[in-house]
Design a protein around this motif. Structure first.
Motif, PDB file in Angstrom:
ATOM      1  N   PHE A 339      34.537  36.340  26.278  1.00 50.54           N
ATOM      2  CA  PHE A 339      33.388  35.769  26.822  1.00 50.54           C
ATOM      3  C   PHE A 339      32.010  35.777  25.815  1.00 50.54           C
ATOM      4  N   ASP A 353      44.003  39.730  39.694  1.00 46.56           N
ATOM      5  CA  ASP A 353      43.013  39.991  38.661  1.00 46.56           C
ATOM      6  C   ASP A 353      41.879  38.859  38.561  1.00 46.56           C
ATOM      7  N   HIS A 358      36.485  43.169  47.665  1.00 53.33           N
ATOM      8  CA  HIS A 358      35.687  43.637  48.883  1.00 53.33           C
ATOM      9  C   HIS A 358      34.235  43.650  48.435  1.00 53.33           C
ATOM     10  N   SER A 368      30.864  38.490  35.240  1.00 53.86           N
ATOM     11  CA  SER A 368      31.449  38.172  34.062  1.00 53.86           C
ATOM     12  C   SER A 368      30.211  37.702  33.216  1.00 53.86           C
ATOM     13  N   ARG A 421      32.739  32.372  38.781  1.00 53.57           N
ATOM     14  CA  ARG A 421      32.213  33.290  37.896  1.00 53.57           C
ATOM     15  C   ARG A 421      32.501  33.184  36.448  1.00 53.57           C
TER      16      ARG A 421
ATOM     17  N   ALA B 209      32.675  47.329  40.503  1.00 55.89           N
ATOM     18  CA  ALA B 209      33.843  46.353  40.235  1.00 55.89           C
ATOM     19  C   ALA B 209      35.137  47.101  39.752  1.00 55.89           C
ATOM     20  N   GLY B 212      36.778  48.812  42.272  1.00 61.75           N
ATOM     21  CA  GLY B 212      37.392  47.869  43.481  1.00 61.75           C
ATOM     22  C   GLY B 212      38.762  47.353  42.874  1.00 61.75           C
ATOM     23  N   ASN B 213      38.585  46.818  41.845  1.00 61.99           N
ATOM     24  CA  ASN B 213      39.841  46.051  41.191  1.00 61.99           C
ATOM     25  C   ASN B 213      39.718  46.114  39.865  1.00 61.99           C
ATOM     26  N   LEU B 215      42.067  45.478  37.285  1.00 64.64           N
ATOM     27  CA  LEU B 215      42.561  44.520  36.575  1.00 64.64           C
ATOM     28  C   LEU B 215      41.613  43.255  36.486  1.00 64.64           C
ATOM     29  N   ALA B 216      41.099  43.009  37.743  1.00 63.40           N
ATOM     30  CA  ALA B 216      40.154  41.772  37.757  1.00 63.40           C
ATOM     31  C   ALA B 216      38.795  42.111  36.867  1.00 63.40           C
ATOM     32  N   SER B 217      38.384  43.298  37.003  1.00 61.16           N
ATOM     33  CA  SER B 217      37.244  43.702  36.222  1.00 61.16           C
ATOM     34  C   SER B 217      37.445  43.511  34.829  1.00 61.16           C
ATOM     35  N   ASN B 218      38.866  44.127  34.479  1.00 63.55           N
ATOM     36  CA  ASN B 218      39.183  43.757  32.874  1.00 63.55           C
ATOM     37  C   ASN B 218      39.067  42.276  32.564  1.00 63.55           C
ATOM     38  N   SER B 219      39.188  41.502  33.626  1.00 59.18           N
ATOM     39  CA  SER B 219      39.418  39.948  33.098  1.00 59.18           C
ATOM     40  C   SER B 219      38.177  39.420  33.193  1.00 59.18           C
ATOM     41  N   ALA B 220      37.364  40.054  33.953  1.00 54.65           N
ATOM     42  CA  ALA B 220      36.056  39.433  34.037  1.00 54.65           C
ATOM     43  C   ALA B 220      35.443  39.950  32.885  1.00 54.65           C
ATOM     44  N   GLY B 221      35.825  40.471  31.881  1.00 53.40           N
ATOM     45  CA  GLY B 221      35.018  40.862  30.592  1.00 53.40           C
ATOM     46  C   GLY B 221      34.290  42.314  30.828  1.00 53.40           C
ATOM     47  N   ILE B 222      34.695  43.144  31.509  1.00 55.41           N
ATOM     48  CA  ILE B 222      34.150  44.355  31.658  1.00 55.41           C
ATOM     49  C   ILE B 222      35.164  45.480  30.854  1.00 55.41           C
ATOM     50  N   ARG B 223      34.593  46.422  29.978  1.00 57.45           N
ATOM     51  CA  ARG B 223      35.332  47.321  29.315  1.00 57.45           C
ATOM     52  C   ARG B 223      35.600  48.393  30.284  1.00 57.45           C
ATOM     53  N   VAL B 224      36.887  48.406  31.007  1.00 59.72           N
ATOM     54  CA  VAL B 224      37.285  49.321  32.233  1.00 59.72           C
ATOM     55  C   VAL B 224      37.247  50.738  31.578  1.00 59.72           C
TER      56      VAL B 224
END
Lengths: 506, 333
Positions: A339, A353, A358, A368, A421, B209, B212-213, B215-224
């Protein structure tokens, strides 16, 4: 009294497995379903078509006993069953097979088939009988009863669920979008399997978003729109795809078509060199400014894998990416780095993903790009609100406001939230993995139009797709993958459904 | 036709009132921790007027402080859908290190206290590393860490109680300004800071985030992994502060300091609405849970309930709070 007379209506009893008579469902003043009547002929495959929110799930919920109708009656084999619950509907032979196969991965296919109905004596499972019964049921399906269910592929899992429903005494089986996430050959296999079961007397209700699937497999079709029956036909041969689309949308649908052109005179925006990653081996690929390029191929051929490698989800062992002719740097090793470099990616599985279900629409849109709109780690709420409001409006998300919880939205609208997003990160290269999978045809045109307009602002786009129709309508150039590399590139008027299908299977 | 026309409006009217009722009940159940809290305070007050006195209320807030810090510490890993069982053991161990640094190593009390809190923070950081980089299961990893730290505390103290604490060290646990105890201020401060962090910062939003999810957080660019490590580290830091406060308040560190807090520290945030599945919960709820548990404990002590019954009755009260919350989630979420 009237139901008594209808019960003895012998002709209806034999001809129709299921009759839905004037069924309505209302929540307060809102009607999810309004006076719908359907007759499902015994031993037929009956298609059910409609946009998200048209009332398909409500109708299916009523038929399968999850919900009870506000008004109206359902007759199963001529007997009134309205107000029944899931258990009694299943005992009567009506089964719903949902999109997500309900399968436990680490136990065998045979035991999955018998889950909850283990043959037993005095509380002990009779394993020998279980295995023999399962082997008999699975014969001809190509599924090994002893293999762990987790190792079955998508089509085998769908089959297993259908067989499970049949084994439990299913006579009327409702398939909710059974082809989602299936490849073309898998889909063909599933259809053959359904035809075979149909000949054995099973009745199917088949829900799909795709006209060509309905036309291929169904004997009859009914279309729902805004909670009411918009039309249908007892004779599928008399229907054409355009007619179905018109019934679904209630207007002459203008299918989106991108004005394809040559980008050879445009500057190179993205250059990939020597990419090596899991299942990927790519020498070079240049994408021009504003170009939309399609990646396609069979699963495992490398299209999806390359897309993920560029984004850092499938970590590249080596390889570089350069922008605007500048010397390339190593591929990102994490989505965050991607990103930051101006690469955005949207997954093909928004539930898994794509979105955080929620959280609110606004929170998902901002997710993002949070740190770009933050000062010393604090989110600037004013900026964030205007950003979210902007994408909420420009994506055309159908919800009361941006404060709605994402889980409550339909699939198409969730996809728009996810798209918002990734666009909020203002990427130079946008990668979309199956961007219109599982969303209805109207929203699909919206999504393709958004992508088209984005490309006109100079963003380069990669669309990974197995939907050949989508590629024909939306991209300038198609890379067909095989063995982890691009083995064919198709441009201009050569991008046709027939060409792409042929090349992908080659 | 006419029957339909007349029946529809009345049907709608009844449905509207029933929806209104549903909403009202939902609101009550949503705030059930606070309503239950007020009811219990009034109930205990009827048994014993002293319960409602300012002095007793001050006492409750003081008692709630350590549990409040621990509740916050437990809540953070829960929010990212993990758990940390070692927090109360970390409290005991780190405070003993702080006390030994003062008494045996000759450090000034403040520096010694910081050493203790630093050790607690490091332990939290280490837990975070184990569950992210080594992919250890947090339930078992922190359970083993809990046993290690409890054992280490026993070894450090050799079974004795440490009481050699400096006057500066014990000041905060016993000081009052204008008749009001100082210690609860620390809890309020911690609640406000964590609350602001969760609501207004990139870190806080990332925590929700990830819970909550992931995998989605990782894909959203968050360093889980990084987010999880940070929550464990903050949890360790809060445990260290709680250890300092408890020792300061009691003016002693026993050889099993903190271990009695374990179940309450986990129960408090969950009663307050923090989901064990991650991604849901806030500091107001955590405070509610902490106060509820403290009121039950203090109330039962004050109303002369024979001590043999205190545990059982307290357990029932917690059970009711959790059952009501389950009803809320089931029917009103």
């Amino acid at each position: 009294m009237t139901s008594q007379t209808l019960k003895q209506d012998a002709s209806a009893d034999t001809e129709f497995a299921l009759r839905i008579d004037n069924v309505s469902k209302s929540y307060g003043a809102f009607y999810a379903l309004r006076s719908v009547s359907l007759n499902i002929r015994r031993g037929s495959i009956h298609g059910l078509l409609g946009e998200n929110g048209a009332g398909k799930s409500t109708l299916v919920g009523i038929i399968s006993g999850q919900r009870s109708p506000t008004e109206g009656t359902i007759y199963l084999n001529g007997t009134e069953v309205a107000g029944a619950d899931v258990r009694s509907m299943e005992e009567a032979g009506v089964f719903l097979v949902t999109q997500e196969p309900m399968i436990i991965d680490h136990i065998s296919a045979a035991e999955n088939l018998m889950l909850g109905i283990w043959p037993s004596k005095g509380g002990f499972v009779q394993w020998r009988k279980l295995k023999a019964d399962a082997a008999r049921m699975l014969k001809g399906s190509g599924i090994d009863p002893t293999v762990d269910a987790g190792r079955l592929n998508a089509v085998a899992r769908r089959k297993l669920n259908i067989l499970r429903a049949m084994f439990s005494g299913g006579k009327v089986i409702i398939l909710d979008e059974p082809t989602a996430a299936l490849t073309v050959p898998d889909r063909r296999q599933l259809f053959d399997f359904m035809r075979q079961l149909k000949n054995d007397g099973v009745t199917f209700i088949f829900i799909s978003h795709y006209n060509d699937e309905i036309l291929e497999i169904c004997d009859a079709v009914s279309v729902l729109r805004d909670g009411a029956l918009a039309g249908g036909s007892e004779d599928i041969a008399s229907m054409r795809s355009e007619q179905l689309s018109e019934l679904v949308l209630g207007r002459g649908l203008v299918l989106f078509q991108r004005e394809r052109r040559s980008f050879e005179s445009e500057p190179v925006a993205v250059s990939l060199r020597n990419v090596v990653a899991n299942h990927v081996n790519l020498d070079r690929l240049d994408i021009r400014k504003g170009e939309i390029i399609g990646f396609t191929g069979l699963p495992g051929a490398g299209a999806k894998e390359l897309a993920k490698a560029i984004f850092g989800l499938n970590r590249a062992k080596s390889g570089t990416i350069g922008f605007d002719g500048v010397e390339g740097s190593s591929l990102p090793q994490h989505p965050k780095a991607a990103f930051d470099a101006g690469i955005a990616y949207l997954s093909d599985d928004r539930r898994k993903d794509g979105a955080v279900g929620h959280l609110l629409i606004a929170e998902n849109i901002a997710l993002s790009s949070l740190d770009r709109r933050a000062v010393f780690g604090f989110v600037e709420s004013g900026k964030e609100a205007s950003l979210c409001a902007g994408y909420f409006a420009s994506m055309g998300i159908k919800a009361p406001n941006a404060e709605a919880v994402v889980n409550t939205l339909s699939g198409g609208n969730q996809q728009k939230v996810c798209l918002g997003r990734v666009l909020a990160t203002e990427p130079r290269l946008l990668i979309l993995d199956e961007p219109t999978r599982g969303i209805d045809v109207g929203v699909k045109q919206d999504v393709l139009r958004i992508i088209d307009e984005l490309s006109k602002t100079g963003v380069s786009v990669i669309i990974v797709s197995t939907d050949t129709d989508e590629l024909v309508r939306a991209v300038d150039r198609v890379c067909v993958f095989g063995n982890g590399a691009i083995h064919q590139t198709v441009t201009g008027d050569d991008i046709t459904t027939e060409n792409l299908r042929r090349l992908a299977q080659a | 036709m006419s029957t339909v026309m007349t029946s529809t409006p009345s049907k709608e009217a009844t449905e509207k009132t029933s929806i209104g009722m549903h909403k009202a009940v939902g609101w009550i159940l949503h705030n059930v921790v606070w309503i239950w809290l007020v009811a219990l305070i009034l109930g205990f007050g009827m048994f014993n007027e002293f319960f409602l006195s300012v002095m007793n209320m001050q006492n409750i807030t003081v008692q709630a402080t350590v549990l409040g810090m621990l509740g916050l510490a437990v809540a953070l890993p829960l929010l990212v859908a993990e758990i940390d069982l070692s927090i109360p053991a970390n409290l005991g161990f780190s405070s003993a290190i702080g006390a030994i640094a003062y008494a045996d190593w000759g450090m000034p009390w403040f520096i010694a206290m910081l050493v203790g809190v630093g050790v607690a923070t490091l332990i939290g950081f280490f837990n975070g590393l184990c569950i992210t980089k080594l992919r250890m299961v947090s339930l078992i990893q922190t359970l083993s860490m809990m046993i290690i730290l409890q054992g280490a505390l026993l070894a450090l103290t050799q079974g004795k109680t440490l009481t050699n604490l400096s006057d500066g060290y014990v000041w905060i646990g016993n000081a009052s300004i204008g008749g009001w105890p100082v210690m609860p201020l620390i809890m309020v401060l911690a609640l406000v800071i964590v609350g602001i962090m969760l609501k207004m910062t990139v870190l806080g939003r990332s925590i929700y985030a990830v819970g909550g999810n992931p995998l989605a957080s990782n894909s959203a660019g968050i360093r889980v992994d990084r987010i999880k490590i940070i929550t464990y580290t903050i949890a360790g830091f809060l445990a260290g502060i709680a250890g300092f406060l408890l020792a300061s308040w009691q003016m002693a560190i026993t050889s099993n300091q903190g271990s009695s807090y374990l179940l309450y520290a986990i129960a408090a945030p969950i009663i307050g609405g923090v989901s064990v599945f991650g991604g849901r919960g806030n500091v107001v709820g955590i405070l509610g849970g902490v106060l509820l548990l403290t009121v039950i404990q203090v109330g039962l002590a004050i109303t002369n309930v024979p001590s043999f019954y205190v545990g059982m009755i307290g357990g029932f009260m917690i059970f009711i709070a959790v059952a009501i919350d389950a009803v809320r989630v089931r029917y009103f979420a």
